[in-house]
Write an enzyme that holds these catalytic residues in place. Sequence first.
Site, PDB file in Angstrom:
ATOM      1  N   LYS A   1     -13.000  -1.563   6.423  1.00 33.49           N
ATOM      2  CA  LYS A   1     -12.339  -2.454   7.371  1.00 33.49           C
ATOM      3  C   LYS A   1     -12.904  -2.206   8.773  1.00 33.49           C
ATOM      4  O   LYS A   1     -13.608  -3.048   9.308  1.00 33.49           O
ATOM      5  CB  LYS A   1     -10.831  -2.269   7.317  1.00 33.49           C
ATOM      6  CG  LYS A   1     -10.255  -2.751   5.960  1.00 33.49           C
ATOM      7  CD  LYS A   1      -9.186  -1.848   5.432  1.00 33.49           C
ATOM      8  CE  LYS A   1      -8.863  -2.022   3.972  1.00 33.49           C
ATOM      9  NZ  LYS A   1      -8.573  -3.338   3.480  1.00 33.49           N
TER      10      LYS A   1
ATOM     11  N   ASP B   1      -2.078   6.684   6.099  1.00 32.37           N
ATOM     12  CA  ASP B   1      -3.136   5.830   5.553  1.00 32.37           C
ATOM     13  C   ASP B   1      -3.513   4.824   6.634  1.00 32.37           C
ATOM     14  O   ASP B   1      -2.860   3.801   6.797  1.00 32.37           O
ATOM     15  CB  ASP B   1      -2.639   5.107   4.299  1.00 32.37           C
ATOM     16  CG  ASP B   1      -3.682   4.116   3.766  1.00 32.37           C
ATOM     17  OD1 ASP B   1      -4.760   3.989   4.372  1.00 32.37           O
ATOM     18  OD2 ASP B   1      -3.408   3.476   2.735  1.00 32.37           O
TER      19      ASP B   1
ATOM     20  N   TRP C   1       0.824  -1.207   0.000  1.00 31.76           N
ATOM     21  CA  TRP C   1       0.000   0.000   0.000  1.00 31.76           C
ATOM     22  C   TRP C   1       0.858   1.257   0.000  1.00 31.76           C
ATOM     23  O   TRP C   1       0.522   2.240  -0.668  1.00 31.76           O
ATOM     24  CB  TRP C   1      -1.019  -0.022   1.138  1.00 31.76           C
ATOM     25  CG  TRP C   1      -2.072  -1.046   0.831  1.00 31.76           C
ATOM     26  CD1 TRP C   1      -2.204  -2.277   1.394  1.00 31.76           C
ATOM     27  CD2 TRP C   1      -3.071  -0.964  -0.202  1.00 31.76           C
ATOM     28  NE1 TRP C   1      -3.238  -2.958   0.791  1.00 31.76           N
ATOM     29  CE2 TRP C   1      -3.787  -2.185  -0.191  1.00 31.76           C
ATOM     30  CE3 TRP C   1      -3.442   0.018  -1.125  1.00 31.76           C
ATOM     31  CZ2 TRP C   1      -4.843  -2.447  -1.062  1.00 31.76           C
ATOM     32  CZ3 TRP C   1      -4.491  -0.241  -1.998  1.00 31.76           C
ATOM     33  CH2 TRP C   1      -5.179  -1.455  -1.967  1.00 31.76           C
TER      34      TRP C   1
END
Lengths: 360, 360
Positions: free
Chosen positions: B196, B172, B102
């Site tokens: 999530k 993030d 990511w």
Amino acid sequence: MSRAFNFCAGPATLPEPVLKQAQEEMLDWRGTGMSVMEMSHRSDEFVAIAEEAERDLRELAEIPEDYAVLFMQGGASSQFSTIPLNLLGDKTSADYVNTGIWSKKAIAEARRYGDVNVVASSEDSGFTTVPDPSGWRTRPDAAYLHYTPNETIGGLEFDFVPDSGDVPLVADMSSTILSRPLDVTRYGLIYAGAQKNIGPSGLVVVILRKDLLGKARKETPTMMNYQVIADNGSMYNTPATYSWYLAGLVFKWLKAQGGLEAMAERNERKARKLYRFIDDNDFYANPIEPRFRSRMNVPFTLADEALNRAFLEGAEARGLLNLKGHRSVGGMRASLYNAMPEAGVDALIDYMAEFAKEHG
Amino acid sequence: MSRAFNFCAGPATLPEPVLKQAQEEMLDWRGTGMSVMEMSHRSDEFVAIAEEAERDLRELAEIPEDYAVLFMQGGASSQFSTIPLNLLGDKTSADYVNTGIWSKKAIAEARRYGDVNVVASSEDSGFTTVPDPSGWRTRPDAAYLHYTPNETIGGLEFDFVPDSGDVPLVADMSSTILSRPLDVTRYGLIYAGAQKNIGPSGLVVVILRKDLLGKARKETPTMMNYQVIADNGSMYNTPATYSWYLAGLVFKWLKAQGGLEAMAERNERKARKLYRFIDDNDFYANPIEPRFRSRMNVPFTLADEALNRAFLEGAEARGLLNLKGHRSVGGMRASLYNAMPEAGVDALIDYMAEFAKEHG
């Protein structure tokens, strides 16, 4: 209360059978032990849901194979930038028709990326008509011609598809898509925010001719690059899975209703009924030139503005909701999307008749 | 089947009471006769839902008034472009830490907009550790320092907040937000895809210090301009209303659980239990340096890869779903987000013990 008749312009009423199915499947989709919103977007189950939704949409709208169907995020407003970023290509200019507030927003955003030529505008009329295409100052070297087939706020709808020659035609169909059959082959690109005739907000459906892919400017955010989204089956990142699923349920419902021909007939009947009542009753008025009156969004005013509040309160008491017009137009607005049953229109007319009798 | 234990990395399992409430309210939210997804985003009802969600989030995460909270669309991936477009301002460069897949995606997208300096990377270790901050080559003139506190795929989590001095710290937090208390004041900007620990996909929450607003480059799409979104209370266009509502239900559930302190304790216990089992059992392995092991995503391998399929099939038969690791890492991965009950972890460990006994 029981289910109301919700005339909101968007997010809008959804078919009750769709909501019921979503309700039943909320905790356990078909014995998987999961809600659809808990599924990996890469799972067999969700991929099947997503593909079936696309197939049903292709069947409903007769979308040919040389068109891509994208399920994107950010609503139609994101497309206002996405379109020039992707379609201007090596050209510098695009043509836009201005028929109302949504056209103007699309124009303002496109101006940030290129030379925008407003080929025609009905602003002088207060957006009560569509400019005659014989006078449109289109340019053959434009990257595309953009228009808004139905202006949600003004209640103005094209009754023809513009002839853009070899220039790709781009249409913001947010508030009219799937309300009647359409000839996709006339368009280069069609886009529609979901929250009127497709499903919940947070999803925008884009239908584009594949030869228009691959022209994105280098500064285009990857998430706005049609080529990337198409290459990844709208799953470059995690899509709005639950909205996509609900859209699929709406497509199934539309098929069960008889498809777009059947919807067109029903929508025509609903709108005709309401406009006829407005025209026949001096207490109410609609300013749009009759041939361009929207079948989806019916704005109307009362003879006395001071009665607006009483009208809305009385309506609400009967479960006729969200009839207040957009602040830029005033008065009332009844949105009659696919999911608004004819009984809702009948109930509205009954109420309007009584109200006029009492206050007229 | 009854509800499964769903270990998917995202979209991920949601608290059952949240889904039940959404189910009950699906056709009629509190007597309005409408589903939340049918409400105008400008209606009193939806505005109240939206504001309450923001208030609850501010309370949970102790977000000070000089931070804006934005409910945006497009997922964390859209933020990969939105951040440089908004925060580079008159600077030309930004610092990024690379700790996994990511991070790399964020870096690749930012490179399209400016000079990106990778201050440190643990790629040589196979992303099994966090580079020691004493060796980071940060630059005092960077527009910001970006890092990924928890790498969802690798299962690598920072156990400290980097000290970025006067340079705004950007994180993030998609897969770690709300899993434990956090000190928002250490950050310039926090962003998190909802799917999530917050709610359904199609929503991304952005928390940013207000002095970072108003620096967007001129080519920034309006829908990506933090200033515009903040000025309009995240309703510049129609937001993802239903996702926002569900996020609000999750925030209420978190408060009812005792808030982030309580979640941290529970998450710590769940993760410790599973890692201890893995470490104590030769049949399983996790490659991450212990102090940086993620409490949210636990990747593990079996002693014999050829047994992966049998492991997954056996798990599925017991209602232990989505344990397959990401293709780039292989093996298994169990995501233990807030909504995964401790009973799910116990059931997983029981199964792993049995499987190891049978095949080890």
